[in-house]
Design an enzyme around this catalytic site. Structure first.
Site, PDB file in Angstrom:
ATOM      1  N   PRO A   2      -5.437 -46.248  83.053  1.00 50.88           N
ATOM      2  CA  PRO A   2      -5.300 -47.635  83.492  1.00 50.88           C
ATOM      3  C   PRO A   2      -5.166 -47.742  84.999  1.00 50.88           C
ATOM      4  O   PRO A   2      -4.773 -46.790  85.676  1.00 50.88           O
ATOM      5  CB  PRO A   2      -4.011 -48.081  82.784  1.00 50.88           C
ATOM      6  CG  PRO A   2      -3.245 -46.817  82.599  1.00 50.88           C
ATOM      7  CD  PRO A   2      -4.275 -45.769  82.314  1.00 50.88           C
ATOM      8  N   GLU A   3      -5.506 -48.898  85.506  1.00 47.28           N
ATOM      9  CA  GLU A   3      -5.332 -49.180  86.925  1.00 47.28           C
ATOM     10  C   GLU A   3      -3.900 -49.645  87.181  1.00 47.28           C
ATOM     11  O   GLU A   3      -3.171 -50.027  86.268  1.00 47.28           O
ATOM     12  CB  GLU A   3      -6.315 -50.277  87.351  1.00 47.28           C
ATOM     13  CG  GLU A   3      -7.755 -50.020  86.979  1.00 47.28           C
ATOM     14  CD  GLU A   3      -8.487 -49.107  87.964  1.00 47.28           C
ATOM     15  OE1 GLU A   3      -8.035 -48.983  89.111  1.00 47.28           O
ATOM     16  OE2 GLU A   3      -9.501 -48.519  87.565  1.00 47.28           O
ATOM     17  N   LYS A  51       1.032 -45.524  88.342  1.00 52.33           N
ATOM     18  CA  LYS A  51       0.566 -45.650  86.964  1.00 52.33           C
ATOM     19  C   LYS A  51       1.645 -45.231  85.960  1.00 52.33           C
ATOM     20  O   LYS A  51       1.345 -44.997  84.792  1.00 52.33           O
ATOM     21  CB  LYS A  51      -0.697 -44.811  86.768  1.00 52.33           C
ATOM     22  CG  LYS A  51      -1.855 -45.270  87.658  1.00 52.33           C
ATOM     23  CD  LYS A  51      -3.108 -44.471  87.357  1.00 52.33           C
ATOM     24  CE  LYS A  51      -4.254 -44.926  88.256  1.00 52.33           C
ATOM     25  NZ  LYS A  51      -5.517 -44.222  87.936  1.00 52.33           N
ATOM     26  N   ASN A 177     -10.441 -45.801  88.621  1.00 51.63           N
ATOM     27  CA  ASN A 177     -11.867 -45.714  88.886  1.00 51.63           C
ATOM     28  C   ASN A 177     -12.486 -47.066  89.233  1.00 51.63           C
ATOM     29  O   ASN A 177     -13.398 -47.150  90.058  1.00 51.63           O
ATOM     30  CB  ASN A 177     -12.597 -45.098  87.690  1.00 51.63           C
ATOM     31  CG  ASN A 177     -13.973 -44.591  88.067  1.00 51.63           C
ATOM     32  OD1 ASN A 177     -14.240 -44.305  89.230  1.00 51.63           O
ATOM     33  ND2 ASN A 177     -14.860 -44.480  87.086  1.00 51.63           N
ATOM     34  N   ARG A 264     -15.984 -37.466  87.717  1.00 53.92           N
ATOM     35  CA  ARG A 264     -15.714 -38.840  87.306  1.00 53.92           C
ATOM     36  C   ARG A 264     -16.920 -39.711  87.619  1.00 53.92           C
ATOM     37  O   ARG A 264     -17.645 -39.487  88.602  1.00 53.92           O
ATOM     38  CB  ARG A 264     -14.482 -39.393  88.052  1.00 53.92           C
ATOM     39  CG  ARG A 264     -13.177 -38.686  87.746  1.00 53.92           C
ATOM     40  CD  ARG A 264     -12.677 -38.985  86.342  1.00 53.92           C
ATOM     41  NE  ARG A 264     -12.419 -40.401  86.152  1.00 53.92           N
ATOM     42  CZ  ARG A 264     -11.254 -40.994  86.475  1.00 53.92           C
ATOM     43  NH1 ARG A 264     -10.281 -40.296  87.018  1.00 53.92           N
ATOM     44  NH2 ARG A 264     -11.079 -42.278  86.245  1.00 53.92           N
TER      45      ARG A 264
END
Length: 276
Positions: A2-3, A51, A177, A264
């Protein structure tokens, strides 16, 4: 993973539901803490750190003669990783996720909080929180945000690609990301550009910080225009679609870490973000 904005929202919801409430029953479904009973403890606050989620509790006052009468303090530390979530239900409410994925259950008079598929779950003395999150860089959404410190940490490894460096939570905490790709696009730099060659590194991290801050409510969106239920991104997830600025076809690629072992997804416009 998660961001940072997702963790901020989760912490806000949990804090609203649990802060100031006494835990009536707890159930830790991981071997290390399976016998831990927090009944009678009070949830003082739930805070995000990058996070990570930190649920702080105060224990019952020690009534023994000569005791200091100061409440003990523990922290439930969790990290969602790829699949984790915290859900809040009315007392005794039916869960919306499979019961076998529950890792932690906290019950109060007004709500049940259930952590599903948590990547990390541990309980530590609150005084020792720094042992688990002290390695993190400045939090873009936190009160400890320090732009100069974040820049110092990023510039300490000038040969690392900016796309990989922005995901390194030891340098600055909270970027995932989505915001990595979007911040690079807004700065006009390719994610594979080495940190030492980024013309305005402060702009890149401040673009990410601004986007995170603008998305603390529902309906994530990074593009201009009215907020919508469906995410609107500049490049993230828009492979083979036209760039919103120049019309070139957005591309998707893989970006490896410094040791070449971790890759990624990256999304970029080849015209707005020319390859190094």
């Amino acid at each position: 993973m998660p961001e940072g904005d997702s963790i901020w929202r989760a912490a806000s919801r949990l804090n609203e539901a649990l802060a100031g409430k006494i835990i009536n029953a707890s159930d830790f479904r991981v071997p290390r803490f399976a016998t831990l009973n927090l009944a009678g403890w009070t949830m003082t606050e739930v805070v995000p750190r990058g996070k990570h989620l930190l649920m702080r509790l105060a224990g019952p006052v020690d009534e023994e003669p000569g005791a200091s009468r100061k409440p003990r303090a523990l922290t439930i530390h969790s990290h969602l990783k790829m699949e984790g979530s915290w859900m809040i239900y009315p007392p005794g409410g039916r869960w919306t996720k499979p019961g076998h994925t529950a890792r932690c259950v906290l019950r109060t008079d007004s709500a049940d909080a259930v952590g599903f598929s948590l990547g990390i779950l541990e309980v530590v003395p609150t005084a020792e929180e720094e042992k688990i999150v002290g390695h993190l860089g400045p939090d873009l959404l936190g009160p400890d945000w320090d732009e100069e410190e974040a820049l110092r940490r990023l510039r300490a490894e000038p040969d690392v690609t900016v796309g990989f460096a922005l995901l390194d939570q030891r340098k600055l905490a909270g970027i995932g990301n989505i915001y990595r790709c979007e911040a690079c696009y807004l700065s006009g730099i390719h994610p594979a550009l080495p940190v030492g060659e980024v013309p305005d590194l402060a702009k890149t991290i401040n673009d990410a910080k601004r986007l995170l801050g603008e998305n603390l409510g529902p309906g994530r969106r990074t593009t201009l225009g009215p907020r919508a239920l469906r995410p609107g991104y500049w490049v993230y997830g828009r492979e083979r679609q036209p760039c919103r600025r120049c019309g070139a076809t957005v591309r998707r690629g893989l970006l490896a870490g410094p040791d070449g072992t971790e890759e990624r997804d990256i999304y970029f416009c080849p015209r707005c973000q020319p390859a190094p």
